[in-house]
Design a protein around this motif. Structure first.
Motif, PDB file in Angstrom:
ATOM      1  N   PRO A  37      -0.472   4.674   0.826  1.00 30.76           N
ATOM      2  CA  PRO A  37      -1.496   3.982   1.609  1.00 30.76           C
ATOM      3  C   PRO A  37      -0.998   2.759   2.368  1.00 30.76           C
ATOM      4  O   PRO A  37      -1.563   2.393   3.398  1.00 30.76           O
ATOM      5  CB  PRO A  37      -2.534   3.580   0.558  1.00 30.76           C
ATOM      6  CG  PRO A  37      -2.304   4.483  -0.598  1.00 30.76           C
ATOM      7  CD  PRO A  37      -0.845   4.791  -0.594  1.00 30.76           C
ATOM      8  N   TYR A  38       0.060   2.104   1.868  1.00 35.76           N
ATOM      9  CA  TYR A  38       0.539   0.871   2.502  1.00 35.76           C
ATOM     10  C   TYR A  38       1.753   1.099   3.403  1.00 35.76           C
ATOM     11  O   TYR A  38       2.339   0.135   3.894  1.00 35.76           O
ATOM     12  CB  TYR A  38       0.940  -0.159   1.436  1.00 35.76           C
ATOM     13  CG  TYR A  38      -0.155  -0.613   0.522  1.00 35.76           C
ATOM     14  CD1 TYR A  38      -1.501  -0.409   0.827  1.00 35.76           C
ATOM     15  CD2 TYR A  38       0.151  -1.266  -0.674  1.00 35.76           C
ATOM     16  CE1 TYR A  38      -2.506  -0.831  -0.024  1.00 35.76           C
ATOM     17  CE2 TYR A  38      -0.846  -1.699  -1.534  1.00 35.76           C
ATOM     18  CZ  TYR A  38      -2.179  -1.473  -1.203  1.00 35.76           C
ATOM     19  OH  TYR A  38      -3.155  -1.903  -2.052  1.00 35.76           O
ATOM     20  N   ASN A  39       2.140   2.314   3.624  1.00 37.66           N
ATOM     21  CA  ASN A  39       3.441   2.537   4.262  1.00 37.66           C
ATOM     22  C   ASN A  39       3.521   2.012   5.689  1.00 37.66           C
ATOM     23  O   ASN A  39       4.611   1.739   6.181  1.00 37.66           O
ATOM     24  CB  ASN A  39       3.819   4.026   4.224  1.00 37.66           C
ATOM     25  CG  ASN A  39       3.027   4.863   5.213  1.00 37.66           C
ATOM     26  OD1 ASN A  39       1.844   4.612   5.418  1.00 37.66           O
ATOM     27  ND2 ASN A  39       3.658   5.848   5.815  1.00 37.66           N
ATOM     28  N   ASP A  40       2.387   1.844   6.358  1.00 30.03           N
ATOM     29  CA  ASP A  40       2.418   1.338   7.729  1.00 30.03           C
ATOM     30  C   ASP A  40       2.276  -0.180   7.801  1.00 30.03           C
ATOM     31  O   ASP A  40       2.271  -0.757   8.882  1.00 30.03           O
ATOM     32  CB  ASP A  40       1.297   1.978   8.558  1.00 30.03           C
ATOM     33  CG  ASP A  40       1.624   3.418   8.946  1.00 30.03           C
ATOM     34  OD1 ASP A  40       2.819   3.712   9.118  1.00 30.03           O
ATOM     35  OD2 ASP A  40       0.697   4.222   9.061  1.00 30.03           O
ATOM     36  N   ARG A  41       2.157  -0.826   6.653  1.00 32.20           N
ATOM     37  CA  ARG A  41       2.015  -2.276   6.664  1.00 32.20           C
ATOM     38  C   ARG A  41       3.343  -2.962   6.984  1.00 32.20           C
ATOM     39  O   ARG A  41       4.405  -2.518   6.563  1.00 32.20           O
ATOM     40  CB  ARG A  41       1.525  -2.783   5.308  1.00 32.20           C
ATOM     41  CG  ARG A  41       0.081  -2.431   4.996  1.00 32.20           C
ATOM     42  CD  ARG A  41      -0.360  -3.138   3.725  1.00 32.20           C
ATOM     43  NE  ARG A  41      -1.747  -2.852   3.400  1.00 32.20           N
ATOM     44  CZ  ARG A  41      -2.389  -3.393   2.382  1.00 32.20           C
ATOM     45  NH1 ARG A  41      -1.762  -4.244   1.569  1.00 32.20           N
ATOM     46  NH2 ARG A  41      -3.654  -3.096   2.152  1.00 32.20           N
ATOM     47  N   VAL A  42       3.249  -4.068   7.722  1.00 32.39           N
ATOM     48  CA  VAL A  42       4.421  -4.910   7.951  1.00 32.39           C
ATOM     49  C   VAL A  42       4.672  -5.725   6.686  1.00 32.39           C
ATOM     50  O   VAL A  42       3.730  -6.222   6.067  1.00 32.39           O
ATOM     51  CB  VAL A  42       4.192  -5.843   9.153  1.00 32.39           C
ATOM     52  CG1 VAL A  42       5.373  -6.799   9.326  1.00 32.39           C
ATOM     53  CG2 VAL A  42       3.979  -5.024  10.417  1.00 32.39           C
TER      54      VAL A  42
END
Length: 407
Positions: A144-149
């Protein structure tokens, strides 16, 4: 480049900020040929409107301030620089040609950056089936967090470290030092060496995935387990759950401090024999924790009259762990550090941390300083790919490669 046990290993370095560049610096220190593939503006503009974070190496920006950015320079020794535009098709194809002759590609972009460039592992292995691709996104390539910077200070609270940092139960603290970055860097070095060893056995390359977040969590695993078993952990500042007294104490002189750790009853008895009325020799750990404030007050009355080095030597002779709290600016003055030659003045006389690994064949004497932007364009493209001078000049004219930022 530096001599060392990794001589002959070729690494294409796409990393940025701290975690990735530190990992490739370590690999370069160990003898790998690290070619930093960087963007024209990767080091900043030709003229800095303000001084960058960390200032300029040597204290002056010089005629090429982009080559003097201290935060960048300190991480780029023992590397070569190729400034290549990966967003152009020409630059992308040139990079894939370099991959054919490389052992490792390492990057810490966001999870989708390499696929957007059409340079993810699926493309890399077509160019070289034996390539090892080490990907270091903030939160991994999926989830779920893979696109977070991700940056160290924002990942740190998610690692569990902030839970135990602070001076009261209601005041969690972040170190603000981006600790997940160097932790992830060391994990990445291990990942590269493990993958190279595995390739020796299998003859195959592979994708190695690791995240900044999970690297930090792995370093704080004991606290996570303890929290699961016993509930929330108390924030204790400089104190310790199983040692007392334990803390930082002011000494004689401006901003001079000593760290002292009393591990057990033996240390406590030695402390009582040294300092009058610090406490009762028969006190147990529970007693010492109960009277910690009073002990700290008496300890600091003693340390305030003394130089921190004298305090450290006195306590160490009794077997009590103690150390001078060195400010960063005074670290290079430490006689022990100087005697071991750990800091090396590679960059315009500025002391740079050396390699903590001491072994035959590794020496700072043959290290090279951070290369200027794009200074190895010709050498790498001609040595690795056999490009002619005319072809390389054409790439300069087309803006595919560069040796300075655009105006």
């Amino acid at each position: 480049m530096a001599r060392g046990p990794l001589q002959g290993v070729r690494i294409l370095d796409l990393t940025h900020v701290w975690a990735g560049p530190l990992s490739t610096r370590i690999l370069g220190d160990l003898g790998a040929q690290v070619v930093k593939i960087e963007a024209k503006m990767g080091r900043g503009p030709r003229v800095f409107p303000v001084e960058p974070l960390g200032g300029f190496i040597g204290g002056e920006h010089g005629p090429e301030p982009y080559n003097s950015n201290a935060v960048f320079v300190k991480l780029q020794r023992n590397k070569q620089s190729v400034a290549l535009d990966l967003k152009s098709e020409h630059g992308r194809q040139t990079f894939l040609e370099l991959v054919e002759h490389a052992d490792v590609v390492i990057e810490n972009f966001s999870a989708r950056a390499m696929s957007r460039l059409r340079l993810d592992y699926n493309y890399l292995k077509r160019a070289n089936p034996k390539i090892i691709h080490v990907a270091m996104p903030g939160f991994g390539l999926n989830g779920p967090y893979n696109d977070r910077v991700a940056f160290g200070p924002t990942v740190e609270p998610m690692s569990g470290l902030t839970q135990v940092m602070g001076y009261s139960p209601d005041e969690p603290r972040s170190t603000a030092m981006a600790l997940p970055d160097p932790i992830a860097a060391v994990h990445a070095v291990s990942a590269v060496l493990t993958a190279l060893r595995k390739r020796e056995l299998t003859g195959k390359g592979e994708l190695v995935e690791m995240s900044l977040h999970e690297s930090a969590v792995a370093a704080h695993g004991t606290w996570i387990v303890e929290s699961q078993l016993q509930g929330n952990i108390e924030r204790m500042g400089n104190r310790h759950p199983s040692m007392a007294p334990h803390g930082i104490y002011q000494c004689r002189g401006e901003d001079q401090w000593i760290a002292i750790a009393c591990r057990d009853d033996t240390d406590w008895k030695a402390l009582c024999s040294l300092i009058d009325k610090v406490g009762q020799e028969v006190w147990t750990l529970a007693d010492r924790q109960h009277f910690h404030d009073e002990i700290d007050q008496r300890l600091e009355e003693w340390t305030l009259a003394l130089d921190p080095e004298l305090v450290a030597q006195t306590l160490q002779k009794l077997g009590i762990p103690a150390g001078h709290v060195r400010a960063t600016t005074h670290m290079t003055d430490d006689e022990h550090v100087q005697s071991r030659g750990f800091f090396v003045p590679l960059e315009r006389g500025t002391p740079i941390p050396g390699n903590p690994i001491k072994m035959s064949g590794i020496s700072s004497e043959d290290w090279t300083s951070c290369p200027p932007l794009g200074s190895d364009n010709r050498k790498v493209l001609s040595d690795w790919l056999g490009y002619s001078d005319e072809r390389i000049e054409g790439m300069y004219d087309a803006g595919v490669i560069a040796d300075r930022p655009p105006k």
